[in-house]
Design a protein around this motif. Structure first.
Motif, PDB file in Angstrom:
ATOM      1  N   LEU A  32       0.862  -1.187   0.000  1.00  0.00           N
ATOM      2  CA  LEU A  32       0.000   0.000   0.000  1.00  0.00           C
ATOM      3  C   LEU A  32       0.892   1.229   0.000  1.00  0.00           C
ATOM      4  O   LEU A  32       1.811   1.342   0.830  1.00  0.00           O
ATOM      5  CB  LEU A  32      -0.901  -0.045   1.240  1.00  0.00           C
ATOM      6  CG  LEU A  32      -2.116   0.865   1.363  1.00  0.00           C
ATOM      7  CD1 LEU A  32      -1.751   2.334   1.510  1.00  0.00           C
ATOM      8  CD2 LEU A  32      -3.079   0.662   0.189  1.00  0.00           C
ATOM      9  N   TRP A  34       1.356   5.557  -0.266  1.00  0.00           N
ATOM     10  CA  TRP A  34       0.798   6.904  -0.123  1.00  0.00           C
ATOM     11  C   TRP A  34       1.688   7.883  -0.889  1.00  0.00           C
ATOM     12  O   TRP A  34       2.920   7.835  -0.790  1.00  0.00           O
ATOM     13  CB  TRP A  34       0.743   7.321   1.341  1.00  0.00           C
ATOM     14  CG  TRP A  34      -0.357   6.676   2.127  1.00  0.00           C
ATOM     15  CD1 TRP A  34      -0.284   5.555   2.899  1.00  0.00           C
ATOM     16  CD2 TRP A  34      -1.715   7.132   2.221  1.00  0.00           C
ATOM     17  NE1 TRP A  34      -1.512   5.278   3.464  1.00  0.00           N
ATOM     18  CE2 TRP A  34      -2.404   6.231   3.066  1.00  0.00           C
ATOM     19  CE3 TRP A  34      -2.423   8.207   1.678  1.00  0.00           C
ATOM     20  CZ2 TRP A  34      -3.763   6.376   3.385  1.00  0.00           C
ATOM     21  CZ3 TRP A  34      -3.768   8.354   1.983  1.00  0.00           C
ATOM     22  CH2 TRP A  34      -4.422   7.445   2.825  1.00  0.00           C
ATOM     23  N   ASN A  49       3.793   0.439   2.691  1.00  0.00           N
ATOM     24  CA  ASN A  49       3.595  -0.591   3.714  1.00  0.00           C
ATOM     25  C   ASN A  49       3.242  -1.896   3.027  1.00  0.00           C
ATOM     26  O   ASN A  49       2.358  -1.919   2.175  1.00  0.00           O
ATOM     27  CB  ASN A  49       2.448  -0.217   4.660  1.00  0.00           C
ATOM     28  CG  ASN A  49       2.701   1.022   5.466  1.00  0.00           C
ATOM     29  OD1 ASN A  49       2.788   2.126   4.932  1.00  0.00           O
ATOM     30  ND2 ASN A  49       2.809   0.867   6.775  1.00  0.00           N
ATOM     31  N   ASP A  52       1.804  -5.569   8.236  1.00  0.00           N
ATOM     32  CA  ASP A  52       0.934  -4.888   9.193  1.00  0.00           C
ATOM     33  C   ASP A  52       1.771  -4.035  10.148  1.00  0.00           C
ATOM     34  O   ASP A  52       2.887  -4.411  10.531  1.00  0.00           O
ATOM     35  CB  ASP A  52       0.143  -5.909  10.014  1.00  0.00           C
ATOM     36  CG  ASP A  52      -0.932  -6.597   9.200  1.00  0.00           C
ATOM     37  OD1 ASP A  52      -1.514  -7.569   9.706  1.00  0.00           O
ATOM     38  OD2 ASP A  52      -1.187  -6.162   8.059  1.00  0.00           O
ATOM     39  N   SER A  62       2.546   5.933   8.452  1.00  0.00           N
ATOM     40  CA  SER A  62       1.523   5.195   7.711  1.00  0.00           C
ATOM     41  C   SER A  62       1.308   3.848   8.383  1.00  0.00           C
ATOM     42  O   SER A  62       2.261   3.203   8.834  1.00  0.00           O
ATOM     43  CB  SER A  62       1.926   5.014   6.245  1.00  0.00           C
ATOM     44  OG  SER A  62       3.174   4.375   6.143  1.00  0.00           O
ATOM     45  N   LEU A  64      -0.866   0.006   8.318  1.00  0.00           N
ATOM     46  CA  LEU A  64      -1.533  -0.975   7.471  1.00  0.00           C
ATOM     47  C   LEU A  64      -2.107  -2.109   8.318  1.00  0.00           C
ATOM     48  O   LEU A  64      -1.426  -2.629   9.209  1.00  0.00           O
ATOM     49  CB  LEU A  64      -0.551  -1.564   6.452  1.00  0.00           C
ATOM     50  CG  LEU A  64      -1.088  -2.669   5.551  1.00  0.00           C
ATOM     51  CD1 LEU A  64      -2.143  -2.118   4.593  1.00  0.00           C
ATOM     52  CD2 LEU A  64       0.052  -3.343   4.775  1.00  0.00           C
ATOM     53  N   SER A  65      -3.355  -2.494   7.979  1.00  0.00           N
ATOM     54  CA  SER A  65      -3.950  -3.712   8.499  1.00  0.00           C
ATOM     55  C   SER A  65      -4.428  -4.519   7.303  1.00  0.00           C
ATOM     56  O   SER A  65      -5.434  -4.174   6.667  1.00  0.00           O
ATOM     57  CB  SER A  65      -5.129  -3.415   9.432  1.00  0.00           C
ATOM     58  OG  SER A  65      -5.861  -4.605   9.715  1.00  0.00           O
ATOM     59  N   ARG A  66      -3.723  -5.573   6.968  1.00  0.00           N
ATOM     60  CA  ARG A  66      -4.073  -6.377   5.794  1.00  0.00           C
ATOM     61  C   ARG A  66      -5.379  -7.131   6.018  1.00  0.00           C
ATOM     62  O   ARG A  66      -6.184  -7.295   5.100  1.00  0.00           O
ATOM     63  CB  ARG A  66      -2.945  -7.342   5.453  1.00  0.00           C
ATOM     64  CG  ARG A  66      -1.711  -6.653   4.875  1.00  0.00           C
ATOM     65  CD  ARG A  66      -0.574  -7.619   4.698  1.00  0.00           C
ATOM     66  NE  ARG A  66      -0.136  -8.156   5.973  1.00  0.00           N
ATOM     67  CZ  ARG A  66       0.753  -9.151   6.090  1.00  0.00           C
ATOM     68  NH1 ARG A  66       1.286  -9.702   5.022  1.00  0.00           N
ATOM     69  NH2 ARG A  66       1.114  -9.570   7.299  1.00  0.00           N
ATOM     70  N   SER A  71      -5.767   1.208   5.672  1.00  0.00           N
ATOM     71  CA  SER A  71      -4.526   1.931   5.918  1.00  0.00           C
ATOM     72  C   SER A  71      -4.874   3.352   6.339  1.00  0.00           C
ATOM     73  O   SER A  71      -5.972   3.853   6.042  1.00  0.00           O
ATOM     74  CB  SER A  71      -3.674   1.965   4.642  1.00  0.00           C
ATOM     75  OG  SER A  71      -2.539   2.797   4.793  1.00  0.00           O
ATOM     76  N   TYR A  72      -3.975   3.985   7.048  1.00  0.00           N
ATOM     77  CA  TYR A  72      -4.125   5.414   7.269  1.00  0.00           C
ATOM     78  C   TYR A  72      -2.768   6.100   7.182  1.00  0.00           C
ATOM     79  O   TYR A  72      -1.724   5.487   7.412  1.00  0.00           O
ATOM     80  CB  TYR A  72      -4.833   5.741   8.582  1.00  0.00           C
ATOM     81  CG  TYR A  72      -4.097   5.403   9.863  1.00  0.00           C
ATOM     82  CD1 TYR A  72      -4.543   4.350  10.663  1.00  0.00           C
ATOM     83  CD2 TYR A  72      -2.989   6.138  10.297  1.00  0.00           C
ATOM     84  CE1 TYR A  72      -3.908   4.040  11.849  1.00  0.00           C
ATOM     85  CE2 TYR A  72      -2.345   5.821  11.478  1.00  0.00           C
ATOM     86  CZ  TYR A  72      -2.800   4.769  12.252  1.00  0.00           C
ATOM     87  OH  TYR A  72      -2.163   4.455  13.427  1.00  0.00           O
ATOM     88  N   CYS A  88      -3.884   7.422  -2.055  1.00  0.00           N
ATOM     89  CA  CYS A  88      -3.682   6.059  -1.562  1.00  0.00           C
ATOM     90  C   CYS A  88      -3.702   5.130  -2.768  1.00  0.00           C
ATOM     91  O   CYS A  88      -4.542   5.291  -3.673  1.00  0.00           O
ATOM     92  CB  CYS A  88      -4.808   5.717  -0.595  1.00  0.00           C
ATOM     93  SG  CYS A  88      -4.828   4.036   0.025  1.00  0.00           S
TER      94      CYS A  88
END
Lengths: 109, 114
Positions: A32, A34, A49, A52, A62, A64-66, A71-72, A88
């Motif tokens: 992921l 940004w 990312n 996780d 940044s 990540l949660s797969r 993502s944030y 994104c």
């Protein structure tokens, strides 16, 4: 299908913290990204990312949660120059980037 | 030259005309990409090339063609322009194709088809 969702616009105050969320759905997943894009300019890379967790790079972080497809991007100590669009993008199984429409961040003094 | 250059910066083109957008990189990157960016939409991949001599179709290839005769250059041609091709076009490159990795973008070409 493949899809990236992020808010269209956000407003924050100079010196504050802002979190820009992104949910993704891709065919396969290879990371992921940004990017930051100032008006009338090219996108520039901010973060990547693939595992996780949280990646911190100066004022920008940044996450990540797969498992959640989420993502944030966290921006701290906001400066006026942070006014830009934040893009994104998820990388699919073919290593192609699927892009969200971008979040326009407006910073107010 | 440092990075990626694109030409022209902007262009107004009559419908039905042929147009080639130029892109050159000096980073010796293997992979190059063409995107279009339209208001309210994410960047959409038109064509890509993972290495000199090879090209592939992206999400929106119709009406566009590309060639990759060498590492540095990746021109995009509109054979017969239509108003729906009005957009900002970005060329990008990455060190390798077919792997994760940062893409570097050129400054863009703003194309208006009338």
């Amino acid at each position: 299908g493949q899809n990236i969702d992020q808010p269209t616009e956000m407003t924050a105050t100079e010196g504050a913290i802002v979190q820009i969320n992104c949910t993704y759905q891709t065919s396969g997943f290879n990371g992921l990204f940004w990017y930051q894009q100032h008006a009338g300019e090219a996108p520039t890379f901010l973060s990547y990312n693939v595992l996780d967790g949280l990646e911190e790079k100066g004022r920008f972080s940044s996450f990540l949660s797969r498992s959640k497809g989420y993502s944030y991007l966290l921006l701290k100590e906001l400066q006026m120059k942070d006014s830009a669009s934040y893009l994104c993008a998820g990388m699919d199984s073919n290593y192609q980037l699927i892009w969200g429409a971008g979040t326009k961040l407006i910073i107010k003094p | 030259i440092a990075g990626i250059t694109q030409a022209p910066t902007s262009q107004i083109l009559a419908a039905g005309r042929r147009m080639t957008l130029r892109c050159t990189q000096d980073m010796r990157h293997n992979a190059m990409y063409w995107y279009r960016q339209d208001l309210g939409l994410g960047l959409r991949l038109i064509h890509y090339s993972n290495t000199a001599g090879t090209t592939g179709k992206g999400e929106v290839p119709d009406g566009y063609s590309v060639s990759r005769a060498n590492t540095d250059d990746f021109p995009l041609t509109l054979a017969s322009a239509v108003p729906s091709q009005t957009s900002v076009y970005f060329c990008a490159s990455s060190e390798f194709g077919g792997t994760g990795g940062e893409q570097y973008f050129g400054p863009g070409t703003r194309l208006t088809v009338t």
